[in-house]
Design a protein around this motif. Structure first.
Motif, mmCIF file in Angstrom:
data_model
loop_
_atom_site.group_PDB
_atom_site.id
_atom_site.type_symbol
_atom_site.label_atom_id
_atom_site.label_comp_id
_atom_site.label_asym_id
_atom_site.label_seq_id
_atom_site.Cartn_x
_atom_site.Cartn_y
_atom_site.Cartn_z
ATOM 1 N N ALA A 119 1.052 0.037 1.276
ATOM 2 C CA ALA A 119 0.665 -0.644 2.517
ATOM 3 C C ALA A 119 -0.839 -0.545 2.744
ATOM 4 O O ALA A 119 -1.469 -1.499 3.209
ATOM 5 C CB ALA A 119 1.419 -0.060 3.697
ATOM 6 N N SER A 120 -1.434 0.619 2.388
ATOM 7 C CA SER A 120 -2.889 0.761 2.560
ATOM 8 C C SER A 120 -3.629 -0.254 1.711
ATOM 9 O O SER A 120 -4.583 -0.876 2.173
ATOM 10 C CB SER A 120 -3.367 2.151 2.153
ATOM 11 O OG SER A 120 -2.397 3.107 2.371
ATOM 12 N N ASN A 148 5.986 -2.891 2.929
ATOM 13 C CA ASN A 148 6.906 -1.812 3.281
ATOM 14 C C ASN A 148 8.350 -2.123 2.956
ATOM 15 O O ASN A 148 9.114 -1.250 2.568
ATOM 16 C CB ASN A 148 6.785 -1.490 4.776
ATOM 17 C CG ASN A 148 5.583 -0.620 5.044
ATOM 18 O OD1 ASN A 148 5.186 0.161 4.187
ATOM 19 N ND2 ASN A 148 4.993 -0.771 6.216
ATOM 20 N N MET A 186 1.894 -5.842 5.956
ATOM 21 C CA MET A 186 2.564 -4.547 6.005
ATOM 22 C C MET A 186 4.072 -4.709 5.847
ATOM 23 O O MET A 186 4.735 -3.901 5.207
ATOM 24 C CB MET A 186 2.243 -3.842 7.320
ATOM 25 C CG MET A 186 0.813 -3.384 7.373
ATOM 26 S SD MET A 186 0.622 -1.872 8.281
ATOM 27 C CE MET A 186 0.873 -2.454 9.915
ATOM 28 N N LYS A 197 3.510 5.236 -1.695
ATOM 29 C CA LYS A 197 2.863 5.662 -0.450
ATOM 30 C C LYS A 197 1.604 4.869 -0.143
ATOM 31 O O LYS A 197 1.244 4.675 1.003
ATOM 32 C CB LYS A 197 2.497 7.153 -0.552
ATOM 33 C CG LYS A 197 3.586 8.039 0.049
ATOM 34 C CD LYS A 197 3.100 9.467 0.136
ATOM 35 C CE LYS A 197 3.844 10.336 -0.852
ATOM 36 N NZ LYS A 197 3.135 11.560 -1.171
ATOM 37 N N ARG A 199 9.847 5.355 -0.952
ATOM 38 C CA ARG A 199 9.147 6.284 -0.077
ATOM 39 C C ARG A 199 10.137 7.164 0.681
ATOM 40 O O ARG A 199 9.947 8.363 0.814
ATOM 41 C CB ARG A 199 8.289 5.478 0.915
ATOM 42 C CG ARG A 199 7.309 6.302 1.720
ATOM 43 C CD ARG A 199 6.722 5.481 2.838
ATOM 44 N NE ARG A 199 7.756 5.075 3.780
ATOM 45 C CZ ARG A 199 7.683 4.010 4.574
ATOM 46 N NH1 ARG A 199 6.660 3.211 4.500
ATOM 47 N NH2 ARG A 199 8.655 3.725 5.406
ATOM 48 N N ASP A 200 11.224 6.551 1.166
ATOM 49 C CA ASP A 200 12.198 7.302 1.961
ATOM 50 C C ASP A 200 13.303 7.916 1.112
ATOM 51 O O ASP A 200 14.312 8.384 1.641
ATOM 52 C CB ASP A 200 12.814 6.384 3.023
ATOM 53 C CG ASP A 200 11.776 5.892 4.003
ATOM 54 O OD1 ASP A 200 10.689 6.485 4.036
ATOM 55 O OD2 ASP A 200 12.057 4.919 4.726
#
Lengths: 266, 264
Positions: free
Chosen positions: A190-191, A93, A89, A187, A100-101
């Motif tokens: 990480a999944s 990330n 992760m 998004k 993402r941010d």
């Protein structure tokens, strides 16, 4: 260097939580050892006769769980799982979070090469992983020492398994970062990384269940440095170390190459 | 109703992926059953050579363990773990994503109460889990009838499989509760994976004998050995589960209705 410190600071809190988590796991895991150690030798003789697949289902293993080292070899799997989830992760990330941010245009308009930024980020992730690994090592040595009443020499074994865990942490970190570089949608990065991780974990259990799948042990990293093998069977297997190094190098290369050409989503 | 349909559609892809993954895991593990059954038969023969005392030492449950349902309960722990991650992800993200994706002011300026928004989202999450479970159950039943070597109780199989659904509901409720309490969740996966694995490990290290400790981890609420023996769930744990679900959902409504939500 600014980016490195900034990343260190932004991961400080999560690293603290993860470290507390792994510490608690060692504490609670060793608490359970009391129950095992009182069971004594009698059952071990019997266990030796059970076929491997049945053992996997019943939760027994070849090792002597009444000894600290034997019990540790079981506990190690869960610590490893936790450490690699953290690493995967983190790697995913640390790269993907800018998009993402929506901070990607702020960072990438700075007069820095993309490679420099990635290097700083990966370095920060690396330091996080080192800290996590050291904290695990210290908690293990402290608590295993406390329960080690027979005076087994285990510190060397623990250190060796932690080296194995460290290699796998780095491996899953670059798995995460490579996915983050290649994949368009930040998004789901990480999944996907944790999905791959869980799949390889399940695969390692499947291999225990069925001997015909033994050839797959090169595919799932969870089979590379099993505690039982590392502690009682001649340390880290050089073949697996080589495979890991090659995979890490390739994925790190992929991270850089793809990120340099990436169409950043602002 | 619009919100409900919208959420269902938004989670359609993820529900499909999760359902397929769960089915793949069952398929993978169940395909080993025939070789496992052979090993088990051989071992039972060896066991007969042992004196009675040693056989008792290994536990009475072994008989149960070597049947297809025993094998299924073993792999169910992994299925439940994956299912719990799905439910927790769903619960943590479904309410909090509005703030994260800066759509909260769009949604909450619509002429519906926050209670209605919450209900629609809860219902959508619930239906997604129900759909996952229906497809999972259907596929698992087909698989188990393909690989079975002897007769087994289909009712017990359904009861075992349903434990995943109950654990999922628990994690869904807990997930929603956590998501309304935290002011902003940057990464859903970090929160959900950390929670699920924390409970999973907690359950791992508090198995035998310690009844009180079992309440700490939802993964331990449904003891497969107990279900196989008594063909029923343990009432106290069912109640405990229901109480946790009701409390977290009620608390979520209470917090969410009053929550200070930042607009863009």
């Amino acid at each position: 260097m600014n980016i490195f410190w900034r990343e260190m600071k932004s991961h400080r809190k999560s690293l603290t939580f993860w470290s507390i988590g792994v510490f608690l796991m060692v504490v609670s895991g060793m608490g359970k050892y009391e129950a095992y150690s009182s069971q004594g030798q009698s059952i071990n003789v019997l266990i030796a006769d059970i076929p491997k697949s049945l053992k996997a289902v019943m939760g027994f293993s070849d090792v002597d769980v009444s000894k600290v080292s034997g019990y540790y070899s079981i506990l190690f799997v869960y610590i490893l799982l936790m450490a690699t989830i953290h690493a995967a992760m983190l790697g995913a990330n640390i790269i993907a979070k800018e998009e993402r941010d929506k901070t990607v245009e702020f960072l990438f308009t700075k007069p820095l090469l993309r490679s420099t930024i990635i290097t700083a980020k990966l370095l920060a992730a690396f330091v996080n992983i080192v800290v996590f690994n050291l904290i695990t090592l210290i908690s293990l040595i402290t608590f295993l020492g406390k329960y080690n009443r027979d005076g087994e020499a285990i510190n060397g074994h623990i250190a060796l398994t932690m080296v194995g865990m460290f290699i796998l942490q780095i491996l899953f970190m670059v798995v995460g970062s490579a996915i983050a570089s290649v994949k368009r949608n930040p998004k789901s990065v990480a999944s996907l990384a944790t999905g791959i991780l869980l799949f390889s974990y399940l695969l390692s259990i499947a291999i225990d269940l069925n001997e015909n799948l033994a050839f797959l042990k090169y595919i799932t990293p969870f089979k590379y440095f099993e505690a039982e093998m590392v502690m009682y069977d001649g340390g880290l297997n050089i073949v697996y170390v080589l495979i890991s190094v090659v995979v890490i190098a390739v994925l790190a290369f992929v991270t850089y190459v793809f990120f340099n050409k990436r169409d950043l989503d602002v | 109703m619009n919100i409900f349909m919208h959420e269902l559609r938004a989670y359609r892809k993820s529900t499909i992926i999760w359902t397929i993954s769960l089915i793949m895991i069952v398929l993978l593990f169940m395909s080993f059953y025939s070789s496992f059954a052979k090993d088990a038969a051989e071992f039972t023969k060896i066991m007969e050579g042992y004196p009675e005392a040693i056989r008792n030492l290994l536990g009475v449950n072994l008989g149960n363990l070597f049947t297809i349902l025993g094998f299924y309960s073993f792999l169910l722990t992994f299925i439940t773990l994956c299912g719990a991650i799905q439910a927790m992800n769903l619960g943590t993200s479904i309410v909090s994503k509005e703030v994260r994706e800066k759509t909260a002011d769009f949604l909450l300026t619509k002429p519906v109460t926050r209670t209605a928004v919450m209900t629609a989202k809860l219902l959508a999450a619930f239906i997604s889990l129900v759909i996952t479970n229906i497809f999972y159950l259907a596929a698992a039943s087909i698989i188990i009838f393909q690989v079975k070597t002897g007769d087994f109780s289909f009712k017990l199989f359904i009861m075992l499989s349903l434990t995943m659904f109950f654990v999922q509901l628990l994690f869904l409720a807990v997930g929603i509760f956590i998501s309304v309490i935290l002011s902003k969740i940057k990464s859903v996966l970090t929160v959900s994976l950390a929670t699920v694995f924390a409970f999973y490990f907690l359950g791992m290290f508090s198995t035998t004998g310690e009844e009180a400790k079992r309440y700490l981890s939802p993964f331990k609420y449904f003891d497969t050995a107990y279900i196989l023996e008594n063909s029923g769930y343990e009432a106290t744990f069912l109640v405990a589960g229901a109480v946790i679900i009701i409390l977290s959902i009620a608390a979520s409504y209470y917090v969410y209705v009053k929550k200070d939500i930042h607009s863009v």
